[in-house]
Motif scaffolding. Structure first.
Motif, PDB file in Angstrom:
ATOM      1  N   SER A 132       0.852  -1.194   0.000  1.00 23.56           N
ATOM      2  CA  SER A 132       0.000   0.000   0.000  1.00 23.56           C
ATOM      3  C   SER A 132       0.881   1.234   0.000  1.00 23.56           C
ATOM      4  CB  SER A 132      -0.934   0.010   1.213  1.00 23.56           C
ATOM      5  OG  SER A 132      -0.182   0.129   2.396  1.00 23.56           O
ATOM      6  N   LYS A 149      -0.651   7.892 -13.056  1.00 23.69           N
ATOM      7  CA  LYS A 149      -1.861   7.068 -13.094  1.00 23.69           C
ATOM      8  C   LYS A 149      -1.432   5.607 -13.191  1.00 23.69           C
ATOM      9  CE  LYS A 149      -6.077   6.614 -15.879  1.00 23.69           C
ATOM     10  NZ  LYS A 149      -6.775   7.199 -17.051  1.00 23.69           N
ATOM     11  N   ASN A 150      -1.961   4.782 -12.312  1.00 20.64           N
ATOM     12  CA  ASN A 150      -1.593   3.358 -12.291  1.00 20.64           C
ATOM     13  C   ASN A 150      -0.073   3.189 -12.206  1.00 20.64           C
ATOM     14  OD1 ASN A 150      -4.334   2.629 -12.550  1.00 20.64           O
ATOM     15  ND2 ASN A 150      -4.193   2.834 -14.777  1.00 20.64           N
ATOM     16  N   ASP A 151       0.539   3.979 -11.339  1.00 25.19           N
ATOM     17  CA  ASP A 151       1.991   3.935 -11.099  1.00 25.19           C
ATOM     18  C   ASP A 151       2.830   4.305 -12.317  1.00 25.19           C
ATOM     19  OD1 ASP A 151       1.534   3.193  -8.473  1.00 25.19           O
ATOM     20  OD2 ASP A 151       1.722   1.056  -8.889  1.00 25.19           O
ATOM     21  N   THR A 152       2.245   5.041 -13.267  1.00 29.16           N
ATOM     22  CA  THR A 152       2.958   5.444 -14.473  1.00 29.16           C
ATOM     23  C   THR A 152       2.809   6.948 -14.682  1.00 29.16           C
ATOM     24  OG1 THR A 152       2.530   3.299 -15.490  1.00 29.16           O
ATOM     25  CG2 THR A 152       3.143   5.095 -16.971  1.00 29.16           C
ATOM     26  N   ASP A 156      -7.507  12.862 -18.333  1.00 28.04           N
ATOM     27  CA  ASP A 156      -6.181  13.120 -17.758  1.00 28.04           C
ATOM     28  C   ASP A 156      -5.595  14.451 -18.174  1.00 28.04           C
ATOM     29  OD1 ASP A 156      -6.087  10.656 -16.381  1.00 28.04           O
ATOM     30  OD2 ASP A 156      -5.498   9.630 -18.228  1.00 28.04           O
ATOM     31  N   ASP A 211      -9.631   9.159  -7.170  1.00 23.57           N
ATOM     32  CA  ASP A 211      -9.584   8.018  -8.092  1.00 23.57           C
ATOM     33  C   ASP A 211      -8.199   7.374  -8.139  1.00 23.57           C
ATOM     34  OD1 ASP A 211      -8.097   9.837  -9.586  1.00 23.57           O
ATOM     35  OD2 ASP A 211      -9.614  10.079 -11.144  1.00 23.57           O
ATOM     36  N   GLY A 212      -7.269   7.854  -7.277  1.00 19.07           N
ATOM     37  CA  GLY A 212      -5.943   7.245  -7.181  1.00 19.07           C
ATOM     38  C   GLY A 212      -4.854   7.918  -7.994  1.00 19.07           C
ATOM     39  N   ARG A 213      -5.191   8.898  -8.811  1.00 18.63           N
ATOM     40  CA  ARG A 213      -4.159   9.605  -9.575  1.00 18.63           C
ATOM     41  C   ARG A 213      -3.444  10.608  -8.683  1.00 18.63           C
ATOM     42  NH1 ARG A 213      -7.364  12.052 -14.525  1.00 18.63           N
ATOM     43  NH2 ARG A 213      -8.922  12.209 -12.882  1.00 18.63           N
TER      44      ARG A 213
END
Length: 173
Positions: A10, A68-71, A127, A52-54
């Motif tokens: 996490s 976004k999504n670790d990128t 984005d 939303d995690g970004r």
């Protein structure tokens, strides 16, 4: 470069480092690991986490970048024309508490002339920013120095936007 400390899969913290930092010399607590997530970030000033995690990462030179999504996405969310003299530039970012429905992102930046810092609201379209969506909220006092202008933004538990400003080079002000 941007590194994340990860504990038991996490995300617990996002740390900014420049090339001059010796990141490898750091000692992390048991259970934490260092993982390079976003190479290519230069002059980071602040960040905000969207629901939303970004992650939205502000760069002094005026670009708001998205992880976004670790990128790290190749296209910036927005590129502002800012003054970067001293401690000026893109200084603050805050995500509206109702972001998932209104898509509002607030930025504090030094206008290109360098005369003052501005707080504006922008609307996200995926984005990137919705073109023409800037709504100026506040133009701060005229800057008399290139340091201590502040610019941090955050929402309080009551949903109000807080703006942290500096003393603008006036130590006894």
């Amino acid at each position: 470069k941007i590194y994340m400390q990860i504990k038991h899969l996490s995300i617990t913290a996002l740390l900014f480092f420049t090339l001059s930092n010796l990141v490898l010399a750091q000692t992390f607590p048991t259970g934490f690991n260092q993982v390079l997530v976003a190479p290519g970030i230069s002059a980071p000033t602040t960040m905000a986490l969207a629901p939303d995690g970004r992650f939205f990462i502000a760069q002094q030179y005026g670009q708001l970048r998205v992880i976004k999504n670790d990128t790290l996405l190749s296209q910036p969310f927005i590129s502002l024309n800012v003054n970067i003299d001293g401690e000026r530039g893109l200084l603050g970012v805050a995500i509206d508490p109702l972001f998932l429905t209104n898509h509002y992102i607030y930025l504090c930046y030094t206008v290109s002339s360098g005369l003052f810092n501005r707080v504006s609201r922008f609307t996200a379209s995926g984005d990137t920013v919705l073109p023409g969506s800037e709504v100026v909220i506040l133009d701060l006092d005229t800057l008399i120095a290139n340091y201590h202008g502040g610019g941090h933004l955050d929402f309080g538990p009551d949903g109000k936007l807080f703006i942290a400003t500096g003393e603008n080079g006036r130590p006894n002000y």
